[in-house]
Design an enzyme around this catalytic site. Structure first.
Site, PDB file in Angstrom:
ATOM      1  CE  LYS A 151     -28.018  30.390  22.517  1.00 46.30           C
ATOM      2  NZ  LYS A 151     -28.800  31.289  22.765  1.00 46.30           N
ATOM      3  CG  ASP A 173     -31.460  32.865  21.536  1.00 46.91           C
ATOM      4  OD1 ASP A 173     -31.731  32.256  21.290  1.00 46.91           O
ATOM      5  OD2 ASP A 173     -29.954  33.480  21.217  1.00 46.91           O
ATOM      6  CE1 TYR A 222     -25.417  33.645  25.758  1.00 44.70           C
ATOM      7  CE2 TYR A 222     -27.791  33.848  25.599  1.00 44.70           C
ATOM      8  CZ  TYR A 222     -26.245  33.597  24.834  1.00 44.70           C
ATOM      9  OH  TYR A 222     -26.429  33.218  23.539  1.00 44.70           O
TER      10      TYR A 222
END
Length: 324
Positions: free
Chosen positions: A76, A45, A50
């Site tokens: 995401k 993930d 990030y």
């Protein structure tokens, strides 16, 4: 109806490889991902947030070496990256890539975000897309307004992509239960990534969310099984210094683990994984030795008597599922 879920019980969470709090060099990041693969993890993930794209780049650099059908990948939507040579701050990540992060839950932004992620990863397919941080901890009181934007935008886009077979499932990636409950009431998500709301220390997800998920065949990926490190010997809880009451609760659990010859970290991981709606858990790790250690802790034997004592002492709910 049973919705798509990633393989478990242990997956690899990508926030640390976006330089979360500390810089991770390229060699260490690569070694951590390889250690995850060699430990048998097949669920990975990540997110654009990030490190302003850094984590996705690092994931792609390693995962492209393996057969695409052999692993499940989630990223995401909800933040678009715009080139910006000033490298704006993107806390809690440091020394990320030169992009500005813009929150956008609209239909068009979601479609672009998926394509942008594929480019950063160097991969043609993403299995799962989570709508990121659609909650009050990120958006404040505006979260309800932004939820409406996402319901008419991101949710609709991801449902369309799922129906076309472009992705295999979608849901929310959040730290709070309220948006997940609302998504179940108003949409058709497949799964949630929920951080810090189901752990050995803290189980608010048991009240409403997990029963609703069970009834709908919706799965949960548990993030933060160590509660920001408090269950792994640290002093932080919810990304800040832990309150004394929570430290005392951790110490009481650790004492019981010690009496039964079990590592509290093993108990923390295995407790999360035991609930039937939980498909996988993704503890964060920056270094390969920590990744391998998590795999070892997940496989270690925890005596059944330990779980019973935790229940007898009211340190975990009496009806909480525990490992067999």
């Amino acid at each position: 109806m049973t919705h798509f879920a990633p393989p478990g019980p242990l997956g690899f969470g990508g926030a640390p490889l976006g330089n979360m709090f500390d810089v991770v060099d390229e060699e260490t990041a690569e070694a951590a991902l390889i250690a995850a693969w060699n430990s048998g993890m097949r669920y990975f993930d990540t997110a654009p947030h990030y490190g302003s794209g850094l984590s996705e780049h690092r994931f792609g650099n390693v995962l492209r070496r393996y057969p695409r059908e052999d692993f499940v990948l989630s990223t995401k939507v909800g933040r678009l990256l715009r080139p910006d040579a000033t490298r704006p701050e993107n806390a809690p990540f440091i020394e990320g890539l030169p992009f500005r992060v813009d929150t956008d839950y609209s239909y068009d932004a979601t479609m672009r975000s998926i394509e942008d992620s594929c480019q950063r990863l160097g991969l043609a397919q993403i299995d799962i897309a989570f709508v990121h941080d659609l909650a009050a901890d990120h958006l404040g009181d505006a979260w309800t307004e932004q939820f409406e934007v996402a319901r008419n935008g991101a949710f609709r886009a991801l449902t369309s992509l799922r129906e076309q077979g472009v992705i295999r499932g979608w849901g929310l990636g959040v730290n709070l239960t309220a948006p997940c409950i609302r998504a179940l009431e108003e949409a058709d998500p497949d799964l949630f990534l929920l951080a810090g709301r189901y752990s050995l220390l803290n189980q608010p997800a048991l009240d409403r969310l997990f029963p609703m998920c069970g009834a709908r065949g919706v799965h949960v990926v548990v993030g933060g099984p160590y509660n920001s490190g408090l269950l792994a010997g640290g002093r932080n809880f919810e990304y800040q210094e832990a309150p004394p009451a929570m430290v005392a609760r951790r110490d009481a659990i650790a004492a019981i683990c010690g009496r039964h010859g079990a590592d509290i970290r093993s108990a923390a991981l295995q407790f999360c994984a035991a609930h039937p709606v939980v498909a996988a858990i993704i503890p964060g790790a920056k270094r390969p030795e920590k990744v391998s250690e998590n795999a070892r802790l997940m496989a270690a034997t925890v005596p059944a008597a330990l779980w019973q004592e935790l229940k007898d002492e009211q340190l975990i709910p009496a009806d909480a599922p525990t490992p067999n």
